[in-house]
Scaffold this active site. Structure first.
Site, PDB file in Angstrom:
ATOM      1  N   THR A  56      42.647  53.881  86.896  1.00  0.00           N
ATOM      2  CA  THR A  56      41.442  54.082  88.069  1.00  0.00           C
ATOM      3  C   THR A  56      40.126  53.576  87.537  1.00  0.00           C
ATOM      4  O   THR A  56      39.321  53.449  88.693  1.00  0.00           O
ATOM      5  CB  THR A  56      41.732  56.163  88.208  1.00  0.00           C
ATOM      6  OG1 THR A  56      42.481  56.390  88.408  1.00  0.00           O
ATOM      7  CG2 THR A  56      40.470  56.045  89.120  1.00  0.00           C
ATOM      8  N   TYR A 144      51.708  56.256  77.215  1.00  0.00           N
ATOM      9  CA  TYR A 144      51.035  56.276  78.425  1.00  0.00           C
ATOM     10  C   TYR A 144      52.574  55.820  79.197  1.00  0.00           C
ATOM     11  O   TYR A 144      52.840  54.516  79.041  1.00  0.00           O
ATOM     12  CB  TYR A 144      50.129  55.869  79.646  1.00  0.00           C
ATOM     13  CG  TYR A 144      49.628  55.316  81.271  1.00  0.00           C
ATOM     14  CD1 TYR A 144      50.589  55.847  81.227  1.00  0.00           C
ATOM     15  CD2 TYR A 144      49.072  54.568  81.350  1.00  0.00           C
ATOM     16  CE1 TYR A 144      50.526  56.698  83.294  1.00  0.00           C
ATOM     17  CE2 TYR A 144      48.592  54.785  82.752  1.00  0.00           C
ATOM     18  CZ  TYR A 144      49.767  54.628  83.621  1.00  0.00           C
ATOM     19  OH  TYR A 144      49.671  55.701  85.216  1.00  0.00           O
ATOM     20  N   LYS A 169      51.290  60.874  78.066  1.00  0.00           N
ATOM     21  CA  LYS A 169      50.727  60.760  79.921  1.00  0.00           C
ATOM     22  C   LYS A 169      52.242  60.319  80.462  1.00  0.00           C
ATOM     23  O   LYS A 169      52.701  59.117  80.752  1.00  0.00           O
ATOM     24  CB  LYS A 169      49.632  59.685  80.027  1.00  0.00           C
ATOM     25  CG  LYS A 169      49.356  59.580  81.213  1.00  0.00           C
ATOM     26  CD  LYS A 169      48.263  58.419  81.501  1.00  0.00           C
ATOM     27  CE  LYS A 169      47.933  58.372  82.577  1.00  0.00           C
ATOM     28  NZ  LYS A 169      46.890  57.798  83.160  1.00  0.00           N
TER      29      LYS A 169
END
Length: 303
Positions: A56, A144, A169
């Site tokens: 993001t 991730y 994640k």
């Protein structure tokens, strides 16, 4: 070093893990003043875990110098108010240098982006993360994971070699696969963060997650905090009420292969007068015809 050393970091992951946007100035550079203001807004809103250089934050559109700058701004603004989980990635030397920079600044954790190399073997995945985690044994390391082919026992193998791998994640959009992966890796061994944010948080929490990432939190911290409070108390009907509240916003972000994932967040912030709407290629700004819907959603949350 045993995982018990990392209890503060583990606690920080079991929360709303905010992924701040990276605002740009009119000349296209990182807008440092606005960036600090947005970070303070998150902190004042009750957010206590920040991830600079997440997706993001347009990680892949930032230069190496900008990624260092974003890390520095975030650590400075966080002070003692929040834990910082710094996104690192690209080639191994670049990721290691970023992780060491995070350590020097006083961050407690790094998140290792899913390798974007077109040829990723499971053994190579371990080697990649092991090289990074071994370089910063004092930091908590959070892979991730967006690769549905990766098996849970491979994560366990990585953590056997690198006990500072403390959380995950997990961003494969499949709750059943997540439940199996977490149990194959060790449900209690790692902190499981729902890496697909609020839309997937209820289903992933039901399977063992205790934290979730959020880009929406940039716009409305209270909404994200409402969801995690409901999930922590096991009140899934209340969590789904929040889910309904954020559904359309997240659908807009997810449409067309998440083409406007960051764009919609920045558009909402722009509608509230908090930052410019500009994003960098390969993202693009929303057409004017689609901006009003995003503004209406954001205005409803800010009441």
């Amino acid at each position: 070093m045993s995982s018990e050393t990392f209890e503060p970091q583990r606690a920080a992951l079991a929360d709303v893990v905010a992924i701040p946007v990276t605002p740009f100035a009119e000349d296209g550079t990182v807008d440092q003043v606005t960036h600090r203001a947005l970070l303070r807004r998150l902190l004042d809103g009750g957010i206590t875990t920040l991830t600079p250089n997440g997706n993001t934050g347009e990680f892949y559109a930032l230069s190496p110098e900008e990624r260092r700058l974003v890390t520095e701004l975030t650590v400075e603004e966080a002070g003692g108010r929040a834990d910082v989980l710094v996104g690192v990635g690209h080639d191994v030397p670049t990721a290691v240098a970023s992780a060491r920079h995070a350590r020097e600044l006083g961050a407690g954790m790094v998140m290792v982006h899913q390798p974007v190399h077109p040829y990723v073997s499971q053994g190579g995945w371990i080697d990649y993360h092991r090289a990074i985690a071994s370089a910063v044994p004092e930091l908590g390391v959070v892979p991730y994971i967006r690769n549905a082919q990766l098996s849970g026992d491979r994560l366990a193998e990585l953590a056997d070699a690198c006990p500072n791998v403390i959380g995950v994640k997990y961003a494969v959009p499949d709750a059943a696969r997540f439940a199996a992966f977490a149990r194959d890796a060790g449900l209690e061994r790692f902190v499981w963060v729902a890496g697909l944010a609020e839309p997937y948080a209820p289903s992933y929490f039901s399977a063992g997650a205790t934290g979730f990432t959020s880009g929406l939190v940039n716009v409305a911290p209270a909404v994200s905090l409402n969801m995690i409070e409901a999930l922590r108390s096991g009140d899934y009907p209340a969590a789904m009420k929040v889910w309904e509240q954020i559904r359309r916003f997240e659908e807009l972000r997810a449409a067309n292969g998440s083409a406007d994932n960051v764009t919609v967040v920045k558009e909402a912030l722009a509608s509230l007068g908090l930052c410019r709407r500009e994003v960098r290629p390969p993202s693009r700004e929303l057409p004017e015809s689609e901006r009003a819907e995003v503004a209406a959603i954001a205005a409803g949350w800010s009441i």
